[in-house]
Design an enzyme around this catalytic site. Structure first.
Site, PDB file in Angstrom:
ATOM      1  CD  GLU A 172      -1.002  -5.813   5.274  1.00 55.89           C
ATOM      2  OE1 GLU A 172      -1.075  -4.602   5.601  1.00 55.89           O
ATOM      3  OE2 GLU A 172      -1.039  -6.213   4.097  1.00 55.89           O
ATOM      4  CB  CYS A 206      -0.998  -0.021   1.155  1.00 57.69           C
ATOM      5  SG  CYS A 206      -2.343   1.173   0.952  1.00 57.69           S
ATOM      6  CG  HIS A 256      -3.641  -3.315   3.075  1.00 57.96           C
ATOM      7  ND1 HIS A 256      -2.549  -2.975   3.853  1.00 57.96           N
ATOM      8  CD2 HIS A 256      -4.169  -2.145   2.637  1.00 57.96           C
ATOM      9  CE1 HIS A 256      -2.429  -1.662   3.886  1.00 57.96           C
ATOM     10  NE2 HIS A 256      -3.393  -1.131   3.148  1.00 57.96           N
TER      11      HIS A 256
END
Length: 235
Positions: free
Chosen positions: A172, A86, A170
């Site tokens: 994660e 990001c 994202h």
């Protein structure tokens, strides 16, 4: 085999979920730095680097941002493998000669992204995959010589230049993070849009998005390959 040693450059302004998520996803030994407090590694003696998301914009005139861009540019010159997520993706784009700009709107929620070009970073990931997104800036010009890896209707979602990889989404995020970040947009997004995004954070969509987590394993494997070099030829 020794775990690779990574510098985790945390640009999240102390958001507790950030380090928790990357610690879970990266099979590496992490040295963690709060770059918003001007903490940066004193050396480049790491196997790899990961740069996190942030609520900042790379074009803001703040000392820590300039220092981070300079550090990333030098790391690239030293051929240090890097993964930017990001904001980190945008940092790498700017540091390597690309350009980031305000979109004038938000992309947020679980979204479909399409692979454009083959890369080991996306081995095992479908040509069209789901990932959680939350950003209002985007890369509008890739660095010279960079390869576009993934995109959707909001623009560039992944690129590579040399040993540097950036992903706008994202991979994660867990569901708790996705919901917390979305609710934190109060005042930036309408109540209706926030409610719609939160309603879309379902077990089914999170399970689909877990496919993109493969890129962390792929990046660690890539770093090992760079660190260890090709196997020695048999006598």
């Amino acid at each position: 085999m020794d775990r690779p040693r990574f510098a985790l450059l945390d640009a999240s302004h102390g958001e507790p979920h950030t380090r928790r998520n990357f610690r879970r996803e990266l099979d590496a030994s992490l040295a963690e730095f709060d770059v918003t407090q001007c903490e940066l590694p004193e050396t480049f003696d790491y196997d790899g680097v990961v740069i996190t998301g942030s609520r900042a914009s790379v074009y803001w005139d703040e000392p820590w941002i300039g220092s981070l861009l300079d550090w990333a540019a030098e790391a690239a010159r030293r051929d240090l493998p890097m993964l930017g997520v990001c904001y980190g993706h945008q940092v790498l784009a700017e540091a390597l000669g690309g350009r980031v700009a305000d979109m004038g709107e938000y992309e947020i929620g679980y979204r479909e992204i399409q692979l454009v070009d083959g890369s080991h970073l996306f081995d095992g990931v479908s040509e069209s995959f789901t990932a959680f997104t939350t950003h209002s800036d985007h890369v509008v010009e890739l660095p010279p010589g960079a390869a576009l890896l993934a995109e959707n209707d909001y623009g560039i979602h992944a690129f590579r230049k040399g040993h540097a990889f950036g992903v706008q989404f994202h991979p994660e995020y867990d569901p708790a993070t996705a919901e917390s970040v979305t609710r934190g947009k109060d005042g930036q997004l309408s109540d209706e849009r926030i409610r719609a995004v939160v309603d879309g954070i379902t077990d089914e969509r999170y399970a689909a998005a877990c496919e993109a987590k493969q890129l962390f394993e792929n990046f660690v494997a890539y770093v090992r390959g760079v660190r260890d070099g090709p196997p020695a030829a048999a006598d």
